[in-house]
Design a protein around this motif. Sequence first.
Motif, short mmCIF file in Angstrom:
data_model
loop_
_atom_site.label_atom_id
_atom_site.label_comp_id
_atom_site.label_asym_id
_atom_site.label_seq_id
_atom_site.Cartn_x
_atom_site.Cartn_y
_atom_site.Cartn_z
N GLN A 166 46.03 20.28 36.11
CA GLN A 166 45.03 19.70 37.02
C GLN A 166 44.65 20.71 38.10
O GLN A 166 45.40 21.63 38.41
CB GLN A 166 45.59 18.42 37.66
CG GLN A 166 46.07 17.40 36.66
CD GLN A 166 44.99 17.01 35.66
OE1 GLN A 166 43.96 16.50 36.03
NE2 GLN A 166 45.24 17.28 34.39
N GLY A 167 43.48 20.52 38.68
CA GLY A 167 43.05 21.36 39.79
C GLY A 167 42.05 22.43 39.39
O GLY A 167 41.49 22.41 38.30
N ASP A 168 41.83 23.36 40.29
CA ASP A 168 40.86 24.44 40.12
C ASP A 168 41.51 25.61 39.38
O ASP A 168 42.46 26.21 39.88
CB ASP A 168 40.37 24.89 41.50
CG ASP A 168 39.25 25.91 41.45
OD1 ASP A 168 39.11 26.61 40.43
OD2 ASP A 168 38.51 26.01 42.44
N LEU A 169 41.01 25.92 38.20
CA LEU A 169 41.59 27.00 37.39
C LEU A 169 41.50 28.36 38.07
O LEU A 169 42.31 29.24 37.82
CB LEU A 169 40.90 27.08 36.03
CG LEU A 169 41.00 25.86 35.13
CD1 LEU A 169 40.31 26.13 33.81
CD2 LEU A 169 42.43 25.47 34.91
N PRO B 148 44.66 28.49 41.25
CA PRO B 148 45.80 27.69 40.81
C PRO B 148 46.71 27.27 41.96
O PRO B 148 46.94 28.05 42.89
CB PRO B 148 46.54 28.61 39.85
CG PRO B 148 45.71 29.80 39.64
CD PRO B 148 44.62 29.80 40.66
N LYS B 149 47.16 26.04 41.89
CA LYS B 149 48.10 25.46 42.85
C LYS B 149 47.55 25.40 44.27
O LYS B 149 48.31 25.36 45.24
CB LYS B 149 49.45 26.17 42.80
CG LYS B 149 50.10 26.02 41.44
CD LYS B 149 51.55 26.37 41.48
CE LYS B 149 52.17 26.04 40.13
NZ LYS B 149 53.59 26.08 40.13
N LYS B 150 46.23 25.39 44.40
CA LYS B 150 45.59 25.26 45.71
C LYS B 150 44.90 23.90 45.77
O LYS B 150 44.33 23.42 44.80
CB LYS B 150 44.54 26.36 45.91
CG LYS B 150 45.09 27.76 45.80
CD LYS B 150 45.70 28.20 47.09
CE LYS B 150 45.99 29.67 47.08
NZ LYS B 150 47.35 30.06 47.05
N THR B 151 44.93 23.28 46.95
CA THR B 151 44.23 22.00 47.13
C THR B 151 43.00 22.15 48.01
O THR B 151 42.14 21.29 48.00
CB THR B 151 45.17 20.94 47.75
OG1 THR B 151 45.69 21.46 48.98
CG2 THR B 151 46.30 20.59 46.80
N ASP B 152 42.95 23.23 48.78
CA ASP B 152 41.81 23.46 49.67
C ASP B 152 40.71 24.17 48.88
O ASP B 152 40.42 25.34 49.08
CB ASP B 152 42.25 24.31 50.87
CG ASP B 152 41.15 24.48 51.89
OD1 ASP B 152 40.19 23.68 51.89
OD2 ASP B 152 41.24 25.43 52.69
N VAL B 153 40.13 23.42 47.93
CA VAL B 153 39.09 23.95 47.04
C VAL B 153 37.91 22.99 47.06
O VAL B 153 38.07 21.80 47.37
CB VAL B 153 39.61 24.13 45.60
CG1 VAL B 153 40.67 25.22 45.54
CG2 VAL B 153 40.14 22.85 45.03
N PRO B 154 36.70 23.48 46.74
CA PRO B 154 35.53 22.59 46.76
C PRO B 154 35.67 21.39 45.82
O PRO B 154 35.23 20.30 46.15
CB PRO B 154 34.38 23.49 46.30
CG PRO B 154 34.84 24.88 46.58
CD PRO B 154 36.33 24.87 46.47
N LEU B 155 36.29 21.58 44.65
CA LEU B 155 36.44 20.48 43.70
C LEU B 155 37.79 20.61 43.00
O LEU B 155 38.04 21.60 42.33
CB LEU B 155 35.32 20.49 42.67
CG LEU B 155 35.37 19.42 41.60
CD1 LEU B 155 35.28 18.02 42.22
CD2 LEU B 155 34.23 19.60 40.61
#
Length: 124
Positions: free
Chosen positions: A41-44, A47-54
């Motif tokens: 899950q998340g932004d490829l 990786p392992k970041k939550t402060d991303v646009p989507l």
Amino acid sequence: MLGLEQAHYKTGKYVCERVETDEANRKALVKIRAVLKHPTQGDLHNPKKTDVPLFHERKALAEFEKTWVPLSTLRPFEGECPTYQDSLRATWSEQFEQLEQDGSEWAKKSQEALLELRNEYRFN
């Protein structure tokens, strides 16, 4: 017909049947039979970041879905192929438990996405 193979597609891994080979573009069209690793899950790209646009919710490819994969990702599949639903449930559970042990903000957000997917997959 070739035997079953395993292929990587984005961050997932699948048991598949090769339907067609495009040697010129070094790709194969495969039909999904089972899930070996549920997509992350998340932004490829982060990786392992939550402060991303989507923060992407990534579903596993569906049973019998066809997709093109690079030939370099194909390997022979050894052993008995599990049913699609059993493999989906097992890989979903495995990923959820790994995230439980991680405990990071990214892991918690990934678990939320997986819980949403569980509803779509229709298992409890």
